[in-house]
Design an enzyme around this catalytic site. Sequence first.
Site, mmCIF file in Angstrom:
data_model
loop_
_atom_site.group_PDB
_atom_site.id
_atom_site.type_symbol
_atom_site.label_atom_id
_atom_site.label_comp_id
_atom_site.label_asym_id
_atom_site.label_seq_id
_atom_site.Cartn_x
_atom_site.Cartn_y
_atom_site.Cartn_z
ATOM 1 N N HIS A 32 -10.785 1.132 2.158
ATOM 2 C CA HIS A 32 -10.321 1.766 0.916
ATOM 3 C C HIS A 32 -9.019 1.115 0.436
ATOM 4 O O HIS A 32 -8.844 0.820 -0.752
ATOM 5 C CB HIS A 32 -10.074 3.258 1.149
ATOM 6 N N HIS B 75 -9.489 -2.253 -1.082
ATOM 7 C CA HIS B 75 -10.110 -2.123 -2.405
ATOM 8 C C HIS B 75 -9.020 -1.997 -3.469
ATOM 9 O O HIS B 75 -9.094 -2.607 -4.543
ATOM 10 C CB HIS B 75 -11.027 -0.896 -2.424
ATOM 11 N N HIS C 279 -12.577 1.782 8.431
ATOM 12 C CA HIS C 279 -13.102 2.430 7.227
ATOM 13 C C HIS C 279 -11.992 2.699 6.213
ATOM 14 O O HIS C 279 -12.104 2.306 5.041
ATOM 15 C CB HIS C 279 -13.795 3.742 7.619
ATOM 16 N N GLU C 280 -10.938 3.357 6.655
ATOM 17 C CA GLU C 280 -9.855 3.711 5.733
ATOM 18 C C GLU C 280 -9.128 2.463 5.223
ATOM 19 O O GLU C 280 -8.692 2.420 4.069
ATOM 20 C CB GLU C 280 -8.870 4.666 6.414
#
Length: 660
Positions: free
Chosen positions: A446, A449, A442-443
């Site tokens: 980020h 991105h 998940h992290e």
Amino acid sequence: MSVYRPLVCLFRHGTAARAWRTLTTWSPVGAAFNARVHRRLDIFHQNVGLFGVPELSCVEGFEVVQDRALQETQQLVEEACRCPPGVQTVEIFDKLSDSLCRVADMADFIKVAHPDPSYREAAERTCINIGTMVERLNTNVDLCKSLKDLLDNEEIFSKLDPETRRVAELFLFDFEISGIHLDKKKRKEAVNLNVKLLDLSNQFLMSCHMPNRIEKRALPEHIHQHFTKDGNYIQIGGLNADAPDDLVREVAYKVFLYPNENVMHILEELLSCRDKLARLVGYESYAHRALKGTMAKSPEAVMSFLQQITDKLSDRFNIEPSLYSPYFSLGACMEGLNGLFTQLYGVSLLAEQPSVGEVWSEDVRKLAVVHETEGLLGYIYCDFFYRPDKPHQDCHFTIRGGRQLEDGQYQLPIVVLMLNLPHPTRSAPTLLSPGMMENLFHEMGHAMHSMLGRTRYQHVTGTRCVTDFAEVPSILMEYFATDYRVISQFARHYQTGQPLPQSMVARLCESKKVCGAADTQLQVFYAIMDQVYHGKPQNRSTTDIMIDMQKKYYGLPYVTNTAWQLRFSHLVGYGAKYYSYLMSRAVASMVWKQCFYKDPLNRETGERYRREMLAHGGGKEPMLMVEGMLQKRPSIEDFVNALVSDLDPDFETFIMDSEG
């Protein structure tokens, strides 16, 4: 290319690394994260300062970088006010934003992550000073006029490229929600409220993570070992939700969530100031102000979305998942991420040796993110291991945003990923639970991105987009983290090298589904609570509101003398926007099912995803990015159906695996 040398060579003398390497072979990035850190002696090397900023080799440097940014700000403000309307206006505004953000974002991270209290305190002062300047700029009439002159000049504005037009509109939006249209007296009041909110937000965030104390004699002696001892007291700094002993969990819950009158006052004052500010600048509530420009648009739309989810959820069965940790060593998971990014985007993660003074803790790893044709994309600092001084929540920080520079070069983004993983031992590397592995993916979503975006302006770089879109790339990574075609490429036992059996992955995925309804309903409860707190003021305490909402929207009863809202730090960063997790999950679900499910490692799909969604950051209207990827504009009903369909178990697979 020596700067990208694999870190495996730096750990060849580590005894802990030898203990398990005999049984399996890791790639350089896997070896770097599975080995214990042994920093070389750098007594002959100069301290380069945190993140390579020389001034931050000492705590006094914060004032130096702060003052330099403020001086540069003043020069850029004067330049913007003199500049004739055109693209240069937006470029100056972005330089202004970059000058302040590069200091504020770095300080925002250091104030919560640095182990030295003097660094944290200096960083917090810097955050407040830079934040105060930002609020003053947002009510600077002359500065706003220079931007408005551009937007009002239809002939010039229409000739700007779409990203430049959107960034100009976003800057103007910041002025509008800050009260630029008010008279001088009310503008000053808006600035004062914003400055007060900065202070209240910092106070509340700090209090969210402070432990509670209880006398030793009040607790059974056999559970003392599960908590931190402080003289005659026991300190409890979390919920201990993973503890196998139900008494430990009960004690942690009741003590950690025990109401604190001072913190209660801070939260209620924070909500009151937000409401005053919103009404002052012309909004019905803080929620109406916060949601303008998002995909949801309004509190009414958010509540409709949440209510529809509640209506469609049904009871689910629960199972106890198996232990997967031996297959999920940190090095193996990093290998998996590296392989996934290589196949989808042509990107590799290369471990680097930080320079002296560059990192704030010895166990921080540094990764260079390199594209096979574009070269270096940016840097990720990995602060993965538990420290008592760290925030308990996993999170992502932007330290420096990417942007196009005047000389044609690109300002490379820098981010930090912060997790709370267990340290390696003498006999084993760091082993992750399935939840930890999913959080890591998940992290890293980020981070990528930020790395894969190539926006012209740093104001809209990477995760600097509307909140209900910002979580899409990270939540999408969770789908990759539970797909056997992805997991099978890296999940292997750290001692034997045996791969994780497919049946165990299937059982894990189904257990997530059957427990998912309860988790989704909990998120709905949190999101509705957030909306009510930031809606029209109510003549009752935040605890009374929480008890009422919990009774209506969550199945578990309230525990007397607890106040979990005082530990809910998302009320600061996600005020009136906590629903974003659910809306982003809905978008991610649709992207996964329509685009990646058939072949999660397809390079063409990965490139299309980067082109349509990741590359733009916040430089394109979010629903247009979603529409470009899905080839349709989804409705609220589509979002709800996507979330609910994720919870439908494959009962045939579930039963077969359970029986096996």
